[in-house]
Design a protein around this motif. Structure first.
Motif, mmCIF file in Angstrom:
data_model
loop_
_atom_site.group_PDB
_atom_site.id
_atom_site.type_symbol
_atom_site.label_atom_id
_atom_site.label_comp_id
_atom_site.label_asym_id
_atom_site.label_seq_id
_atom_site.Cartn_x
_atom_site.Cartn_y
_atom_site.Cartn_z
ATOM 1 N N GLU A 168 0.836 -1.209 0.000
ATOM 2 C CA GLU A 168 0.000 0.000 0.000
ATOM 3 C C GLU A 168 0.869 1.257 0.000
ATOM 4 O O GLU A 168 0.540 2.243 -0.661
ATOM 5 C CB GLU A 168 -0.958 0.002 1.188
ATOM 6 N N LEU A 169 1.978 1.215 0.728
ATOM 7 C CA LEU A 169 2.917 2.337 0.728
ATOM 8 C C LEU A 169 3.527 2.517 -0.667
ATOM 9 O O LEU A 169 3.662 3.643 -1.148
ATOM 10 C CB LEU A 169 4.015 2.114 1.763
ATOM 11 N N LEU A 170 3.874 1.415 -1.319
ATOM 12 C CA LEU A 170 4.413 1.488 -2.681
ATOM 13 C C LEU A 170 3.386 2.107 -3.628
ATOM 14 O O LEU A 170 3.721 2.974 -4.432
ATOM 15 C CB LEU A 170 4.831 0.099 -3.176
ATOM 16 N N GLN A 171 2.137 1.668 -3.539
ATOM 17 C CA GLN A 171 1.103 2.237 -4.408
ATOM 18 C C GLN A 171 0.933 3.732 -4.138
ATOM 19 O O GLN A 171 0.761 4.511 -5.067
ATOM 20 C CB GLN A 171 -0.218 1.499 -4.228
ATOM 21 N N GLN A 172 1.004 4.125 -2.874
ATOM 22 C CA GLN A 172 0.901 5.538 -2.517
ATOM 23 C C GLN A 172 2.094 6.310 -3.085
ATOM 24 O O GLN A 172 1.947 7.440 -3.552
ATOM 25 C CB GLN A 172 0.814 5.676 -0.997
ATOM 26 N N ALA A 173 3.283 5.714 -3.040
ATOM 27 C CA ALA A 173 4.479 6.349 -3.594
ATOM 28 C C ALA A 173 4.315 6.577 -5.100
ATOM 29 O O ALA A 173 4.696 7.631 -5.621
ATOM 30 C CB ALA A 173 5.711 5.498 -3.307
ATOM 31 N N LEU A 174 3.750 5.602 -5.802
ATOM 32 C CA LEU A 174 3.507 5.766 -7.225
ATOM 33 C C LEU A 174 2.551 6.935 -7.472
ATOM 34 O O LEU A 174 2.780 7.765 -8.358
ATOM 35 C CB LEU A 174 2.942 4.489 -7.847
#
Length: 136
Positions: free
Chosen positions: A33-39
């Motif tokens: 979820e953090l990775l998706q938010q970073a994207l």
């Protein structure tokens, strides 16, 4: 092989997890979820697709005017050495041609150094620049 390139920050979590895990970047997938938010908060994300399968991705952060930073560039192992990473970089470089600073940080390896030098990047251990990083 006919690939499709998409400019979208929204990518399915399973597709992201598969790509990042395949290249060994498991620190990113501990919190998908953090990775998706970073994207979503990136300046731009361009991805390469073979049908409905994510096979490559480049993620750009920065202001897009004076600096861009290539945060991630990765290609599934089975698709490497097919020009996908070169295509992703060339796409970004042409779009941000007028930006003065184009920066990336990567691990040291002969093939990695050769790849980025072939793309026109100069290592900061050569020339007049110095690079610093503080990683947690």
């Amino acid at each position: 092989m006919e690939l499709t390139y998409k400019n979208s920050k929204t990518i399915d979590s399973e597709q992201l997890k598969n790509l990042y895990n395949d290249v060994g970047w498991t620190a990113y997938t501990k919190d998908i979820e953090l990775l998706q938010q970073a994207l979503l908060q990136s300046l731009e994300v361009v991805s390469a697709w073979d049908d409905h399968n994510l096979v490559g991705l480049i993620r750009i952060v920065g202001d897009g005017l004076t600096i861009i930073y290539i945060q991630d560039i990765l290609v599934l192992n089975e698709y490497q050495n097919k020009g996908i990473a070169s295509q992703l970089i060339q796409d970004v470089m042409s779009r941000y041609e007028s930006v003065r600073q184009k920066v990336l940080l990567t691990e040291e390896a002969p093939d990695v150094r050769h790849f980025y030098e072939k793309q026109g990047f100069q290592s900061c251990d050569k020339g007049d620049l110095v690079s610093f990083a503080k990683l947690n």
